[in-house]
Design a protein around this motif. Structure first.
Motif, short mmCIF file in Angstrom:
data_model
loop_
_atom_site.label_atom_id
_atom_site.label_comp_id
_atom_site.label_asym_id
_atom_site.label_seq_id
_atom_site.Cartn_x
_atom_site.Cartn_y
_atom_site.Cartn_z
N SER A 1 0.83 -1.21 0.00
CA SER A 1 0.00 0.00 0.00
C SER A 1 0.86 1.26 0.00
N LYS A 2 2.05 1.19 0.60
CA LYS A 2 2.98 2.32 0.55
C LYS A 2 3.43 2.56 -0.89
N VAL A 3 3.69 1.48 -1.61
CA VAL A 3 4.07 1.61 -3.02
C VAL A 3 2.92 2.20 -3.82
N ALA A 4 1.72 1.67 -3.58
CA ALA A 4 0.54 2.16 -4.30
C ALA A 4 0.29 3.64 -4.01
N THR A 5 0.49 4.05 -2.77
CA THR A 5 0.26 5.45 -2.40
C THR A 5 1.17 6.38 -3.21
N LEU B 1 6.55 -8.23 -5.66
CA LEU B 1 5.37 -7.51 -6.15
C LEU B 1 5.57 -6.00 -6.21
N ALA B 2 6.43 -5.46 -5.35
CA ALA B 2 6.68 -4.02 -5.39
C ALA B 2 7.41 -3.60 -6.66
N ALA B 3 8.05 -4.57 -7.32
CA ALA B 3 8.77 -4.28 -8.56
C ALA B 3 7.85 -4.26 -9.79
N ALA B 4 6.57 -4.46 -9.58
CA ALA B 4 5.62 -4.46 -10.71
C ALA B 4 5.61 -3.09 -11.38
N PHE C 1 7.07 -30.53 8.01
CA PHE C 1 6.11 -29.62 7.39
C PHE C 1 6.85 -28.44 6.77
N ARG C 2 6.32 -27.96 5.64
CA ARG C 2 6.82 -26.75 5.01
C ARG C 2 5.79 -25.64 5.16
N LEU C 3 6.28 -24.43 5.42
CA LEU C 3 5.40 -23.26 5.39
C LEU C 3 5.34 -22.76 3.96
N LYS C 4 4.13 -22.56 3.46
CA LYS C 4 3.94 -22.08 2.09
C LYS C 4 3.06 -20.83 2.10
N PHE C 5 3.53 -19.82 1.38
CA PHE C 5 2.80 -18.56 1.31
C PHE C 5 2.91 -17.99 -0.09
N GLY C 6 1.85 -17.35 -0.53
CA GLY C 6 1.88 -16.72 -1.84
C GLY C 6 0.83 -15.64 -1.95
N ALA C 7 0.93 -14.83 -3.00
CA ALA C 7 -0.03 -13.77 -3.25
C ALA C 7 0.07 -13.37 -4.72
N GLU C 8 -0.97 -12.69 -5.18
CA GLU C 8 -1.01 -12.21 -6.56
C GLU C 8 -1.39 -10.74 -6.59
N LEU C 9 -0.77 -10.01 -7.48
CA LEU C 9 -1.13 -8.62 -7.72
C LEU C 9 -1.79 -8.59 -9.09
N GLY C 10 -3.11 -8.44 -9.10
CA GLY C 10 -3.81 -8.51 -10.38
C GLY C 10 -5.02 -7.62 -10.40
N ARG C 11 -5.42 -7.18 -11.57
CA ARG C 11 -6.56 -6.30 -11.74
C ARG C 11 -7.72 -7.08 -12.35
N GLU D 1 4.40 0.40 -12.97
CA GLU D 1 3.34 1.26 -12.46
C GLU D 1 2.01 1.03 -13.17
N LYS D 2 2.06 0.68 -14.43
CA LYS D 2 0.81 0.48 -15.17
C LYS D 2 0.03 -0.74 -14.68
N ARG D 3 0.68 -1.61 -13.89
CA ARG D 3 -0.01 -2.78 -13.37
C ARG D 3 -0.75 -2.49 -12.07
N TRP D 4 -0.61 -1.26 -11.57
CA TRP D 4 -1.26 -0.90 -10.32
C TRP D 4 -2.60 -0.22 -10.57
#
Length: 274
Positions: free
Chosen positions: A150-154, A266-269, A211-221, A271-274
């Protein structure tokens, strides 16, 4: 004799008056001296310093912010909390699939066990009762990762607002349109879609409890033709007892690594992808 007495009396009276008036006359310098230090102290006392200006951090916090909207993406409700996928979850899933396929055989005349493949990562698992009130169990895509992105988006949306405002000042826009152009969006167009937030068993067979810890996310419109940008993190396989040790210290450390990895990606996306 009378004259001498009169002269003597006058002389005596003058001496008394002179002697009685001396202390009153001598006291004046003392009063003047005692007042001088007070005046000097008042002159030398430093002036009250002015209040410092508002701290940059406070000004930044008060400025309009743009937040990313969290969504579950392709996941069902429950992904908002850490889930644990154990071996028995796979066994239960296979048993259910076998039962369904047997029923299909009775109708279609053929058996198709294994036709519908699945991954253990797709299993729902269960939440941990002992972490029900601990922020550690909350999906980082809703908290730390969202805060960082959100800091990047701001920053991006402030630049857009500045450009829109500059244009509105020169293109004949009305005062209302100019004022609207300078506003910073409160919510980004691009949502933050959740990925996995699981502790998943490593081996289906054997006596180990890794056990493995698994985490992920997507930045998409929504409706975006290009696929969303993805990040994914998984830890090394660790024994269950190590995950739980020291009030889940290993989980806390791996969570921080997962957030840092996805933030960088994701912060490296563009600007047009935001």
């Amino acid at each position: 004799m009378t004259l001498k007495k009169q002269l003597h009396a006058a002389f005596t009276c003058g001496m008394v008056l002179a002697t009685g008036g001396f202390p009153a006359h001598a006291a004046e310098p003392e009063a003047s001296v005692s007042a001088t230090p007070s005046a000097t102290a008042a002159a030398d006392a430093p002036a009250t310093p002015p209040l410092p200006p508002a701290a940059p951090a406070a000004q930044e916090a008060a400025a309009p912010q743009t937040r990313l909207r969290f969504t579950r993406g392709v996941y069902k409700p429950g992904i908002e909390r850490l889930r644990v996928v154990r071996r028995e979850d796979t066994g239960n899933h296979v048993a259910t699939q076998v039962a369904l396929n047997v029923a299909t055989t009775l109708i279609a005349g053929r058996l198709a066990i294994g036709a519908q493949s699945f991954s253990k990562d797709d299993l729902g698992g269960v939440t941990l009762e002992e972490l029900k009130d601990d922020p550690l169990a909350v999906n980082p895509a809703m908290t730390e990762l969202n805060d960082a992105l959100s800091k990047v988006a701001t920053g991006i949306y402030r630049k857009r607002a500045e450009a829109a405002y500059a244009t509105a000042l020169t293109d004949g826009s009305t005062p209302e349109e100019i004022e609207e152009a300078r506003k910073v969006q409160k919510e980004a167009d691009t949502p933050l879609n959740s990925g996995p937030w699981h502790l998943v068993y490593e081996n289906l067979t054997g006596s180990d409890e890794l056990f493995r810890l698994k985490f992920g996310a997507e930045l998409g419109r929504p409706g975006f033709m290009r696929p969303p940008l993805e990040c994914f993190y998984q830890s090394e396989p660790v024994a269950w007892t190590q995950w739980k040790a020291d009030n889940w210290q290993r989980l806390r450390e791996e969570r921080a690594k997962a957030v840092a990895t996805c933030t960088e990606t994701l912060a490296a996306a563009p600007e047009k992808r935001w």
